[in-house]
Scaffold this active site. Structure first.
Site, PDB file in Angstrom:
ATOM      1  N   ARG A 179      -1.535   2.345   6.019  1.00 22.59           N
ATOM      2  CA  ARG A 179      -3.138   2.262   5.875  1.00 22.59           C
ATOM      3  C   ARG A 179      -3.677   3.400   7.161  1.00 22.59           C
ATOM      4  O   ARG A 179      -4.760   3.100   7.653  1.00 22.59           O
ATOM      5  CB  ARG A 179      -3.596   1.056   6.030  1.00 22.59           C
ATOM      6  CG  ARG A 179      -3.276   0.124   4.995  1.00 22.59           C
ATOM      7  CD  ARG A 179      -4.469   0.307   3.809  1.00 22.59           C
ATOM      8  NE  ARG A 179      -3.912  -0.552   2.805  1.00 22.59           N
ATOM      9  CZ  ARG A 179      -4.664  -1.852   2.273  1.00 22.59           C
ATOM     10  NH1 ARG A 179      -5.670  -2.318   2.863  1.00 22.59           N
ATOM     11  NH2 ARG A 179      -3.970  -2.382   1.340  1.00 22.59           N
ATOM     12  N   ARG A 198     -10.723   2.154   6.829  1.00 27.13           N
ATOM     13  CA  ARG A 198     -11.978   1.928   7.251  1.00 27.13           C
ATOM     14  C   ARG A 198     -12.154   1.665   8.722  1.00 27.13           C
ATOM     15  O   ARG A 198     -13.271   1.802   9.230  1.00 27.13           O
ATOM     16  CB  ARG A 198     -12.343   0.398   6.699  1.00 27.13           C
ATOM     17  CG  ARG A 198     -12.752   0.586   5.247  1.00 27.13           C
ATOM     18  CD  ARG A 198     -13.078  -0.748   4.634  1.00 27.13           C
ATOM     19  NE  ARG A 198     -11.842  -1.534   4.601  1.00 27.13           N
ATOM     20  CZ  ARG A 198     -11.822  -2.709   4.265  1.00 27.13           C
ATOM     21  NH1 ARG A 198     -12.748  -3.716   3.972  1.00 27.13           N
ATOM     22  NH2 ARG A 198     -10.651  -3.606   4.124  1.00 27.13           N
ATOM     23  N   ARG A 230     -16.284   7.511   2.040  1.00 30.48           N
ATOM     24  CA  ARG A 230     -16.306   6.639   0.981  1.00 30.48           C
ATOM     25  C   ARG A 230     -17.631   6.229   0.920  1.00 30.48           C
ATOM     26  O   ARG A 230     -18.019   5.984  -0.542  1.00 30.48           O
ATOM     27  CB  ARG A 230     -15.862   5.153   1.768  1.00 30.48           C
ATOM     28  CG  ARG A 230     -15.423   3.941   0.738  1.00 30.48           C
ATOM     29  CD  ARG A 230     -14.865   3.052   1.692  1.00 30.48           C
ATOM     30  NE  ARG A 230     -14.666   1.739   0.633  1.00 30.48           N
ATOM     31  CZ  ARG A 230     -15.623   0.907   0.432  1.00 30.48           C
ATOM     32  NH1 ARG A 230     -16.865   1.098   0.704  1.00 30.48           N
ATOM     33  NH2 ARG A 230     -15.321  -0.312  -0.222  1.00 30.48           N
ATOM     34  N   ASP A 278      -4.162   3.580  -4.264  1.00 27.41           N
ATOM     35  CA  ASP A 278      -3.830   2.124  -4.234  1.00 27.41           C
ATOM     36  C   ASP A 278      -2.835   1.671  -5.228  1.00 27.41           C
ATOM     37  O   ASP A 278      -2.534   2.323  -6.136  1.00 27.41           O
ATOM     38  CB  ASP A 278      -4.993   1.365  -4.450  1.00 27.41           C
ATOM     39  CG  ASP A 278      -5.027   0.065  -4.246  1.00 27.41           C
ATOM     40  OD1 ASP A 278      -5.170  -0.241  -2.708  1.00 27.41           O
ATOM     41  OD2 ASP A 278      -4.610  -0.928  -4.466  1.00 27.41           O
ATOM     42  N   TYR A 317      -1.051  -9.814  -8.528  1.00 22.53           N
ATOM     43  CA  TYR A 317      -2.569  -9.290  -8.774  1.00 22.53           C
ATOM     44  C   TYR A 317      -2.875  -9.348 -10.278  1.00 22.53           C
ATOM     45  O   TYR A 317      -4.014  -9.719 -10.361  1.00 22.53           O
ATOM     46  CB  TYR A 317      -2.656  -7.935  -8.125  1.00 22.53           C
ATOM     47  CG  TYR A 317      -2.638  -7.829  -6.833  1.00 22.53           C
ATOM     48  CD1 TYR A 317      -3.498  -8.271  -5.940  1.00 22.53           C
ATOM     49  CD2 TYR A 317      -1.513  -7.467  -6.012  1.00 22.53           C
ATOM     50  CE1 TYR A 317      -3.610  -8.075  -4.609  1.00 22.53           C
ATOM     51  CE2 TYR A 317      -1.543  -7.313  -4.691  1.00 22.53           C
ATOM     52  CZ  TYR A 317      -2.608  -7.813  -3.940  1.00 22.53           C
ATOM     53  OH  TYR A 317      -2.662  -7.667  -2.484  1.00 22.53           O
TER      54      TYR A 317
HETATM   55  O1  1CP Z   1      -1.621   3.683   4.063  1.00 25.22           O
HETATM   56  C1  1CP Z   1      -2.549   4.639   3.650  1.00 25.22           C
HETATM   57  O2  1CP Z   1      -3.316   5.089   4.505  1.00 25.22           O
HETATM   58  C2  1CP Z   1      -2.616   4.816   1.953  1.00 25.22           C
HETATM   59  C3  1CP Z   1      -3.658   4.076   1.119  1.00 25.22           C
HETATM   60  C4  1CP Z   1      -3.245   2.747   0.683  1.00 25.22           C
HETATM   61  C5  1CP Z   1      -2.157   2.038   0.380  1.00 25.22           C
HETATM   62  C6  1CP Z   1      -0.535   2.505   0.734  1.00 25.22           C
HETATM   63  C7  1CP Z   1      -4.385   2.013   0.348  1.00 25.22           C
HETATM   64  C8  1CP Z   1      -5.771   2.248   0.547  1.00 25.22           C
HETATM   65  N1  1CP Z   1      -3.733   0.796  -0.428  1.00 25.22           N
HETATM   66  C9  1CP Z   1      -2.543   0.874  -0.310  1.00 25.22           C
HETATM   67  C10 1CP Z   1      -1.541   0.032  -0.772  1.00 25.22           C
HETATM   68  C11 1CP Z   1      -1.887  -1.422  -1.166  1.00 25.22           C
HETATM   69  N2  1CP Z   1      -2.964  -1.834  -1.881  1.00 25.22           N
HETATM   70  C12 1CP Z   1      -1.193  -2.384  -1.084  1.00 25.22           C
HETATM   71  C13 1CP Z   1       0.288  -2.557  -0.515  1.00 25.22           C
HETATM   72  C14 1CP Z   1       0.441  -2.385   1.031  1.00 25.22           C
HETATM   73  C15 1CP Z   1      -0.228  -3.474   1.953  1.00 25.22           C
HETATM   74  O3  1CP Z   1       0.412  -4.423   1.642  1.00 25.22           O
HETATM   75  O4  1CP Z   1      -1.087  -3.435   2.416  1.00 25.22           O
HETATM   76  C16 1CP Z   1      -1.794  -3.723  -1.569  1.00 25.22           C
HETATM   77  C17 1CP Z   1      -1.349  -5.035  -1.486  1.00 25.22           C
HETATM   78  C18 1CP Z   1      -3.095  -3.107  -2.010  1.00 25.22           C
HETATM   79  C19 1CP Z   1      -4.052  -4.020  -2.523  1.00 25.22           C
HETATM   80  C20 1CP Z   1      -5.493  -3.739  -2.018  1.00 25.22           C
HETATM   81  N3  1CP Z   1      -6.127  -2.610  -2.057  1.00 25.22           N
HETATM   82  C21 1CP Z   1      -6.250  -4.906  -1.418  1.00 25.22           C
HETATM   83  C22 1CP Z   1      -5.872  -6.325  -1.353  1.00 25.22           C
HETATM   84  C23 1CP Z   1      -5.115  -6.857  -0.250  1.00 25.22           C
HETATM   85  C24 1CP Z   1      -4.860  -8.140  -0.327  1.00 25.22           C
HETATM   86  O5  1CP Z   1      -4.768  -9.049   0.839  1.00 25.22           O
HETATM   87  O6  1CP Z   1      -4.519  -8.814  -1.309  1.00 25.22           O
HETATM   88  C25 1CP Z   1      -7.275  -4.290  -0.800  1.00 25.22           C
HETATM   89  C26 1CP Z   1      -8.512  -5.066  -0.193  1.00 25.22           C
HETATM   90  C27 1CP Z   1      -7.256  -2.936  -1.198  1.00 25.22           C
HETATM   91  C28 1CP Z   1      -8.347  -1.782  -1.222  1.00 25.22           C
HETATM   92  C29 1CP Z   1      -7.803  -0.725  -0.381  1.00 25.22           C
HETATM   93  N4  1CP Z   1      -6.666  -0.046  -0.393  1.00 25.22           N
HETATM   94  C30 1CP Z   1      -6.555   1.087   0.494  1.00 25.22           C
HETATM   95  C31 1CP Z   1      -8.022   1.093   1.286  1.00 25.22           C
HETATM   96  C32 1CP Z   1      -8.250   1.675   2.683  1.00 25.22           C
HETATM   97  C33 1CP Z   1      -8.614   0.010   0.864  1.00 25.22           C
HETATM   98  C34 1CP Z   1      -9.866  -0.702   1.427  1.00 25.22           C
HETATM   99  C35 1CP Z   1     -10.795  -0.162   0.552  1.00 25.22           C
HETATM  100  C36 1CP Z   1     -12.162  -0.015   1.058  1.00 25.22           C
HETATM  101  O7  1CP Z   1     -12.984  -0.950   1.461  1.00 25.22           O
HETATM  102  O8  1CP Z   1     -12.411   1.251   1.573  1.00 25.22           O
END
Ligand code: 1CP
Length: 361
Positions: free
Chosen positions: A28, A32, A41, A78, A155
């Site tokens: 990540r 944010r 965004r 994502d 999910y």
């Molecule tokens: O790492 C990076 O910079 C690349 C971007 C990236 C990656 C690899 C994002 C952007 N998401 C992910 C993978 C991802 N998404 C995972 C696996 C990694 C981890 O465990 O963190 C998972 C579980 C998700 C699902 C997801 N996407 C959630 C839910 C998390 C949960 O607790 O259930 C959420 C909130 C997101 C949104 C998201 N994805 C990425 C960002 C920057 C965001 C936030 C969105 C925003 O509000 O701007």
């Protein structure tokens, strides 16, 4: 074949070749906590629109690369793009995380699922990868990624994020055959998606099994690891990193998939993990992401501790044990990245021969 990169530390470490310093990137790393991310965004209107717009996705992928001395870029996207492309009605409610309008609860729901065509249904991801490779201009390698079948299924069946996993676990215990059917479809989708990402230009791929750690050992083997095996077997040409959060108990079995690297979280000791997997796989990790709320000296101490636990030689990719949190001060990220490079130098190079990198390649 290692392409000519201005910074090839990550690919060298993945190939267990000597490096001048330990490579570092952060899960990540675009997100944010960066004001420039929040700005883009807002311009995109929503997180999904940002993911679906190759120019904007490219821009946010590069933001942390421009700001910090990171050794890799990771595609901004994502893991939920696959279920989104399967027609489950994905939305991200502001501040609440993902939601599916049509969760998977029955055999009919599973029967209706098709494997998305990555080039047409997820073409925006491939366009983003091509654009990012162009804009990166070989500064650092680009990591592509997908969710593990098990994690995607959590999910899709829960209908969003979960704390108790009651729907997916009820399905797993009551209808294991149906669960396996769902996981098989997802495995085919993940393999096709990762192959397309590699074709478009991803130089490393990572599989995020964020929720594998909520399973018992036999259930992890049957419902997550078995499918990770198939994915590793289905991917050729680039290194593959597997990350099961909470998977510390299963490192040897994960290494048996023949993946190139395993991501570990902060609950697993890096030194012991290295002894357990030997030279079979590279290790990625593993400081607690909350270290970034500490002051610089404490961050440096923690970096030094993890580098010391891994010890001399190549085969370590420094990372957090999970993603950066949104409230982190970006300056602290810079402190961590610089500390990894500076403090890891003594662990590399030809001095100290007996345990040196030369003997490990
Ligand atoms: O790492 C990076 O910079 C690349 C971007 C990236 C990656 C690899 C994002 C952007 N998401 C992910 C993978 C991802 N998404 C995972 C696996 C990694 C981890 O465990 O963190 C998972 C579980 C998700 C699902 C997801 N996407 C959630 C839910 C998390 C949960 O607790 O259930 C959420 C909130 C997101 C949104 C998201 N994805 C990425 C960002 C920057 C965001 C936030 C969105 C925003 O509000 O701007």
């Amino acid at each position: 074949m290692i392409p000519i990169l201005k910074n090839d530390r990550l690919l060298r470490a993945l190939a267990r070749r000597p490096v001048d310093a330990t490579p570092v990137w952060l899960m990540r790393q675009a997100g944010r906590y960066l004001p420039e991310y929040r700005q883009i965004r807002a311009r995109a209107g929503s997180f999904l629109r940002l993911c679906e717009n190759p120019e904007l996705a490219c821009e946010v992928t590069l933001q942390p690369i421009d700001r910090f001395a990171l050794d890799a870029a990771i595609l901004f996207s994502d893991i939920l793009t696959i279920p989104g492309a399967m027609g489950l009605g994905l939305t991200f409610a502001e501040g609440e995380g993902p939601r599916f309008a049509h969760p998977i609860r029955s055999a009919d729901d599973v029967n209706r699922l098709g494997v998305p065509d990555p080039e047409s249904d997820l073409g925006y991801v491939m366009d983003a990868i091509r654009l990012i490779r162009h804009e990166l201009d070989a500064r650092v390698p680009l990591i592509g990624f997908a969710g593990s079948p098990w994690t995607l299924a959590t999910y899709m069946v829960e209908g969003g994020s979960s704390t108790d996993f009651r729907h997916i676990k009820a399905m797993m215990f009551q209808e294991p055959d149906l669960t396996h059917r769902l996981l098989t479809i997802l495995t085919d989708a993940v393999i096709g998606y990762l192959r397309a990402q590699i074709h478009a230009g991803a130089q490393v791929v990572m599989v995020f099994d964020t929720w594998g750690g909520v399973l018992s050992t036999p259930d992890y083997r049957a419902f997550s690891l078995a499918y990770l095996h198939r994915i590793v077997a289905g991917i050729r040409g680039v290194p593959i990193i597997l990350f099961t959060k909470g998977g510390g108990a299963w490192l040897e079995e994960m290494a048996d998939t023949d993946c190139d690297a395993i991501g570990i979280d902060w609950t697993t000791d890096m030194g012991k993990a290295r002894k357990r997997v030997g030279k079979k796989v590279v290790l990625q990790g593993n400081v607690d992401p909350c270290i970034l709320y500490a002051r610089p000296e404490r961050i440096r101490q923690e970096v030094a501790r993890v580098l010391g636990e891994f010890g001399r030689g190549t085969g370590h990719i420094f990372n957090l044990g999970h993603g950066i949190q949104p409230h982190v001060d970006p300056e602290r990220v810079g402190v961590l990245v610089d500390a990894v490079h500076e403090l890891s130098i003594p662990y590399h190079g030809s001095s100290g021969s007996a345990h040196g990198t030369a003997s490990r390649t």
